[in-house]
Scaffold this motif. Structure first.
Motif, PDB file in Angstrom:
ATOM      1  N   PHE A 128       0.564  -1.187   0.046  1.00 10.63           N
ATOM      2  CA  PHE A 128       0.187  -0.007   0.122  1.00 10.63           C
ATOM      3  C   PHE A 128       0.836   1.159  -0.017  1.00 10.63           C
ATOM      4  CE2 PHE A 128      -3.829   2.312   1.347  1.00 10.63           C
ATOM      5  CZ  PHE A 128      -4.781   2.009   0.492  1.00 10.63           C
ATOM      6  N   HIS A 129       2.148   1.148   0.634  1.00 12.91           N
ATOM      7  CA  HIS A 129       2.688   2.262   0.571  1.00 12.91           C
ATOM      8  C   HIS A 129       3.557   2.806  -0.702  1.00 12.91           C
ATOM      9  CE1 HIS A 129       5.906  -0.566   1.960  1.00 12.91           C
ATOM     10  NE2 HIS A 129       6.710   0.256   1.183  1.00 12.91           N
ATOM     11  N   HIS A 130       3.450   1.806  -1.397  1.00 11.08           N
ATOM     12  CA  HIS A 130       4.029   1.940  -2.809  1.00 11.08           C
ATOM     13  C   HIS A 130       2.966   2.627  -3.841  1.00 11.08           C
ATOM     14  CE1 HIS A 130       7.704  -0.075  -2.547  1.00 11.08           C
ATOM     15  NE2 HIS A 130       7.145  -1.153  -1.727  1.00 11.08           N
ATOM     16  N   LEU A 131       1.661   2.855  -3.498  1.00 13.63           N
ATOM     17  CA  LEU A 131       0.357   2.897  -4.212  1.00 13.63           C
ATOM     18  C   LEU A 131       0.365   4.584  -3.993  1.00 13.63           C
ATOM     19  CD1 LEU A 131      -2.180   0.183  -3.586  1.00 13.63           C
ATOM     20  CD2 LEU A 131      -0.281   0.221  -5.319  1.00 13.63           C
ATOM     21  N   VAL A 132       0.245   5.303  -5.216  1.00 11.79           N
ATOM     22  CA  VAL A 132      -0.045   6.564  -5.473  1.00 11.79           C
ATOM     23  C   VAL A 132      -1.691   6.858  -5.167  1.00 11.79           C
ATOM     24  CG1 VAL A 132      -0.168   8.554  -6.681  1.00 11.79           C
ATOM     25  CG2 VAL A 132       1.853   7.175  -6.796  1.00 11.79           C
ATOM     26  N   ARG A 171      12.674   3.173  -3.167  1.00 11.51           N
ATOM     27  CA  ARG A 171      11.983   4.259  -3.627  1.00 11.51           C
ATOM     28  C   ARG A 171      10.371   4.090  -3.317  1.00 11.51           C
ATOM     29  NH1 ARG A 171      14.072   3.783  -8.750  1.00 11.51           N
ATOM     30  NH2 ARG A 171      15.697   4.863  -8.083  1.00 11.51           N
ATOM     31  N   HIS A 172       9.927   5.266  -2.800  1.00 11.81           N
ATOM     32  CA  HIS A 172       8.510   5.344  -2.388  1.00 11.81           C
ATOM     33  C   HIS A 172       7.912   6.646  -2.867  1.00 11.81           C
ATOM     34  CE1 HIS A 172      10.445   2.407   0.438  1.00 11.81           C
ATOM     35  NE2 HIS A 172       9.359   1.723  -0.080  1.00 11.81           N
ATOM     36  N   PRO A 173       6.439   6.837  -3.236  1.00 15.47           N
ATOM     37  CA  PRO A 173       5.843   7.894  -3.513  1.00 15.47           C
ATOM     38  C   PRO A 173       5.695   8.591  -1.794  1.00 15.47           C
ATOM     39  CG  PRO A 173       4.204   5.991  -3.572  1.00 15.47           C
ATOM     40  CD  PRO A 173       5.548   5.535  -3.516  1.00 15.47           C
ATOM     41  N   MET A 174       6.671   9.549  -1.489  1.00 12.99           N
ATOM     42  CA  MET A 174       6.587   9.938  -0.104  1.00 12.99           C
ATOM     43  C   MET A 174       5.516  10.938   0.237  1.00 12.99           C
ATOM     44  SD  MET A 174       9.297   8.583   0.919  1.00 12.99           S
ATOM     45  CE  MET A 174       9.122   9.201   2.433  1.00 12.99           C
ATOM     46  N   HIS A 175       4.586  11.521  -0.731  1.00  9.87           N
ATOM     47  CA  HIS A 175       3.456  12.328  -0.354  1.00  9.87           C
ATOM     48  C   HIS A 175       2.323  11.657  -0.015  1.00  9.87           C
ATOM     49  CE1 HIS A 175       2.834  11.125  -4.488  1.00  9.87           C
ATOM     50  NE2 HIS A 175       1.619  11.589  -4.289  1.00  9.87           N
ATOM     51  N   VAL A 176       2.166  10.086  -0.087  1.00 13.14           N
ATOM     52  CA  VAL A 176       1.337   9.548   0.294  1.00 13.14           C
ATOM     53  C   VAL A 176       1.442   8.635   1.649  1.00 13.14           C
ATOM     54  CG1 VAL A 176       0.175   9.541  -1.753  1.00 13.14           C
ATOM     55  CG2 VAL A 176       1.742   7.497  -1.094  1.00 13.14           C
ATOM     56  N   GLN A 177       2.607   8.727   2.515  1.00  9.13           N
ATOM     57  CA  GLN A 177       2.920   7.862   3.273  1.00  9.13           C
ATOM     58  C   GLN A 177       2.131   8.333   4.457  1.00  9.13           C
ATOM     59  OE1 GLN A 177       4.835   5.291   2.920  1.00  9.13           O
ATOM     60  NE2 GLN A 177       4.940   6.135   0.773  1.00  9.13           N
ATOM     61  N   LYS A 178       1.515   7.478   5.521  1.00 12.41           N
ATOM     62  CA  LYS A 178       0.668   7.647   6.440  1.00 12.41           C
ATOM     63  C   LYS A 178       1.186   7.016   8.034  1.00 12.41           C
ATOM     64  CE  LYS A 178      -3.369   8.300   3.447  1.00 12.41           C
ATOM     65  NZ  LYS A 178      -2.246   8.461   2.461  1.00 12.41           N
ATOM     66  N   SER A 179       0.546   7.489   8.954  1.00 14.35           N
ATOM     67  CA  SER A 179       1.050   6.726  10.073  1.00 14.35           C
ATOM     68  C   SER A 179      -0.076   5.726  10.403  1.00 14.35           C
ATOM     69  CB  SER A 179       0.542   8.039  11.522  1.00 14.35           C
ATOM     70  OG  SER A 179      -0.762   8.061  11.169  1.00 14.35           O
TER      71      SER A 179
END
Length: 248
Positions: A128-132, A171-179
């Motif tokens: 999930f943390h890879h998904l935009v 490498r990850h889409p950093m703007h979608v990362q969550k707690s």
């Protein structure tokens, strides 16, 4: 990976680093990450999971989860889905090595090429943390699950992903990362049901945000207790309600 430009099946796909691609087929990944997560998810069920389920591995990568999913959940139908054709080829080879019948689908998680209400268990591990398009993907997970089916969700949180080591190696889409709390709220808002009994916050050596737990492993620092640390992992078994009207 080949030098030729891969043709991913998602316009928003974030390509993994060469190290990351290698790591996802390593013994460490299989034994200390996948195996542990699947066993923990099994423990979080309130009752016995569906017998002989249709099980979808959303973001199956190179197929290293297949053997553990078979051992723990004994699916009558196992589906692996990924947006990277190269990973799907490796998944096919892995299934053949394990003597498994696995249906492989090339698809974006935000637009699953899977029928409505056709899946009993949907396994989404470190995907999930890879998904935009996370909201769309979660809505798709809800759509393809049968009423009474389960989402098996296991994720690293922003506290872990946004560290210099992980940002350097992967490498990850950093703007979608969550707690952890934000992931759980997103899942609940979609309409899934779960209680604290169905959630765990693993504090594993490899998930330490700063040093991979090396100081603790050598006895140089005591691990922080629950409630006094920022969670780096969250696992949840969430149920799609039997009555669709319960969805948000």
């Amino acid at each position: 990976m080949n030098d030729a430009q891969p043709q991913y099946l998602s316009a928003s796909y974030v390509e993994e680093t060469r190290f990351g691609f290698w790591f996802l087929r390593s013994h460490t990944w299989q034994h200390h990450v996948l195996r542990v997560a699947i066993n923990d998810l099994r423990r979080l069920f309130d009752k016995e999971p569906p017998a002989n389920p249709v099980l979808l591995d959303a973001g199956c990568g190179q197929g290293k989860s297949f053997q553990y999913l078979r051992q723990v959940f004994a699916p009558r139908r196992l589906i692996g889905l990924d947006a990277d054709p190269h990973s799907l080829r490796l998944s096919s080879e892995e299934a053949a090595r394990q003597g498994l019948q696995v249906e492989l689908i090339g698809s974006d998680c935000a637009t699953l090429d899977v029928a409505d209400a056709s899946v009993d268990l949907l396994f989404c591990h470190q995907t999930f943390h890879h998904l935009v398009e996370q909201e769309k993907a979660l809505a798709e997970f809800y759509r393809v699950l049968k009423p009474g089916g389960y989402l098996l969700f296991a994720e690293s949180t922003e506290a872990y992903i946004d560290t210099w080591v992980i940002r350097w190696l992967f490498r990850h889409p950093m703007h979608v990362q969550k707690s952890a709390a934000q992931y759980l709220e997103m899942i609940r808002r979609q309409g899934f049901e779960f209680t604290p009994r169905n959630v765990s916050y693993p504090y594993l050596w490899w998930s330490r945000a700063k040093d991979f737990g090396l100081l603790e492993r050598f006895g140089l620092r005591r691990p922080k207790p629950f409630g006094q640390r920022e969670e780096t992992l969250v696992n949840v078994v969430a149920c799609k309600p039997l009555h669709e009207g319960a969805a948000g």
